[in-house]
Design a protein around this motif. Structure first.
Motif, mmCIF file in Angstrom:
data_model
loop_
_atom_site.group_PDB
_atom_site.id
_atom_site.type_symbol
_atom_site.label_atom_id
_atom_site.label_comp_id
_atom_site.label_asym_id
_atom_site.label_seq_id
_atom_site.Cartn_x
_atom_site.Cartn_y
_atom_site.Cartn_z
ATOM 1 N N SER A 17 0.870 -1.163 0.000
ATOM 2 C CA SER A 17 0.000 0.000 0.000
ATOM 3 C C SER A 17 0.913 1.220 0.000
ATOM 4 C CB SER A 17 -0.894 -0.013 1.240
ATOM 5 O OG SER A 17 -1.772 1.079 1.206
ATOM 6 N N LEU A 18 0.756 2.065 -1.022
ATOM 7 C CA LEU A 18 1.577 3.272 -1.156
ATOM 8 C C LEU A 18 0.678 4.444 -1.500
ATOM 9 C CD1 LEU A 18 4.524 1.935 -3.392
ATOM 10 C CD2 LEU A 18 4.688 2.620 -0.985
ATOM 11 N N LYS A 19 1.175 5.641 -1.233
ATOM 12 C CA LYS A 19 0.442 6.860 -1.616
ATOM 13 C C LYS A 19 0.904 7.308 -2.995
ATOM 14 C CE LYS A 19 -0.686 8.286 2.949
ATOM 15 N NZ LYS A 19 -0.816 9.304 3.934
ATOM 16 N N ASP A 20 -0.067 7.825 -3.764
ATOM 17 C CA ASP A 20 0.276 8.341 -5.086
ATOM 18 C C ASP A 20 0.767 9.780 -4.960
ATOM 19 O OD1 ASP A 20 -1.931 10.084 -4.981
ATOM 20 O OD2 ASP A 20 -3.075 8.984 -6.486
ATOM 21 N N ASP A 34 -0.608 12.477 -5.301
ATOM 22 C CA ASP A 34 -1.531 13.418 -4.667
ATOM 23 C C ASP A 34 -1.899 13.015 -3.244
ATOM 24 O OD1 ASP A 34 -1.674 15.077 -6.958
ATOM 25 O OD2 ASP A 34 -3.053 13.642 -7.874
ATOM 26 N N GLY A 35 -1.271 11.956 -2.733
ATOM 27 C CA GLY A 35 -1.523 11.517 -1.367
ATOM 28 C C GLY A 35 -2.619 10.478 -1.210
ATOM 29 N N ALA A 36 -3.219 10.014 -2.312
ATOM 30 C CA ALA A 36 -4.257 8.977 -2.239
ATOM 31 C C ALA A 36 -3.596 7.611 -2.077
ATOM 32 C CB ALA A 36 -5.119 8.995 -3.499
ATOM 33 N N GLU A 37 -4.156 6.815 -1.179
ATOM 34 C CA GLU A 37 -3.627 5.482 -0.896
ATOM 35 C C GLU A 37 -4.010 4.513 -2.012
ATOM 36 O OE1 GLU A 37 -1.271 3.408 1.826
ATOM 37 O OE2 GLU A 37 -2.046 5.418 2.170
ATOM 38 N N ASP A 76 -3.798 0.443 -2.704
ATOM 39 C CA ASP A 76 -3.551 -0.848 -2.062
ATOM 40 C C ASP A 76 -3.685 -1.935 -3.123
ATOM 41 O OD1 ASP A 76 -3.588 -3.209 -0.575
ATOM 42 O OD2 ASP A 76 -4.907 -2.393 0.972
ATOM 43 N N ALA A 96 6.879 12.974 -3.631
ATOM 44 C CA ALA A 96 5.595 13.005 -4.339
ATOM 45 C C ALA A 96 5.450 14.263 -5.201
ATOM 46 C CB ALA A 96 4.440 12.904 -3.337
ATOM 47 N N LEU A 128 3.321 6.145 -7.730
ATOM 48 C CA LEU A 128 3.330 5.885 -6.294
ATOM 49 C C LEU A 128 4.689 6.206 -5.695
ATOM 50 C CD1 LEU A 128 1.407 2.484 -6.346
ATOM 51 C CD2 LEU A 128 0.501 4.818 -6.372
ATOM 52 N N ASP A 129 4.664 6.820 -4.515
ATOM 53 C CA ASP A 129 5.885 7.243 -3.821
ATOM 54 C C ASP A 129 6.409 6.118 -2.943
ATOM 55 O OD1 ASP A 129 7.934 8.589 -2.546
ATOM 56 O OD2 ASP A 129 6.604 9.699 -1.218
#
Length: 193
Positions: free
Chosen positions: A32-35, A37-40, A42, A97, A114-115
């Motif tokens: 699970s990583l954030k993109d 823009d900060g959206a998770e 999974d 990001a 994804l970051d």
């Protein structure tokens, strides 16, 4: 003597963990990583879809060449209506990001980046280069791992053999992937040390 053996075994175990990798025919490591823009995002929530993982680095000339040629964007668009989800992953330790967001915008990428600047997911997958590609089928099994194409030198143009397109054609048709592994090429992933 006993301490030396224990120490050697511990060092071997650490080396094994540091070089873990996703293996064709086995379950893809979950993450699970954030993109940008900060959206998770999974991976487990994408079960049932075909997922392409593209390791990228905006500073890498190989990634830049493919971005400028729209290699990844064109493929992502081509397979969008066939339940294929494309995810860029940036495991470059010194990027964040914000840089991924600028990269995505600059190249009009239709998929998230994804970051993974900590390198955890890249290490779990054994991502070696940018680009390094993985295709995961709807059951969560790795069905392709390696290069985007056979054009490391960048001189084949439309004559290049696109391994990811071939893998996606096979898996979307319900067939086994004929060429499931190739040697990735590009810049080394710039992991934190």
């Amino acid at each position: 003597m006993r301490f030396g053996i224990t120490l050697a075994a511990a060092m071997l175990a650490m080396t094994t963990v540091a070089h873990a990798s996703a293996v064709v025919g086995q379950a893809a490591p979950g993450f699970s990583l954030k993109d940008q823009d900060g959206a998770e995002v999974d991976l487990a929530k994408l079960r049932g879809k075909i997922v392409v993982l593209e390791w990228t680095n905006p500073d890498c000339p190989f990634a830049q060449r493919h971005a400028n040629a729209s290699t990844m964007r064109t493929l992502a668009d081509r397979y969008l209506d066939r339940d294929v989800v494309w995810l860029g992953i940036d495991s470059t330790s010194y990027l964040d990001a914000a840089r991924d967001r600028a990269w995505r915008s600059e190249h009009k990428l239709p998929y998230p980046v994804l970051d993974d600047h900590a390198g955890k997911v890249g290490t779990e997958y054994g991502a070696k280069t940018t680009p390094h590609m993985f295709v995961i089928d709807g059951t969560g099994t790795v069905v392709y791992e390696g290069a985007i194409d056979d054009d490391a030198a960048g001189d084949k143009g439309k004559e290049a053999r696109n391994y990811v397109a071939e893998a996606l054609d096979d898996v979307t048709a319900g067939k086994p992937v004929k060429v499931a592994e190739t040697k990735p090429y590009g810049c080394s992933v710039k992991y934190a040390h």
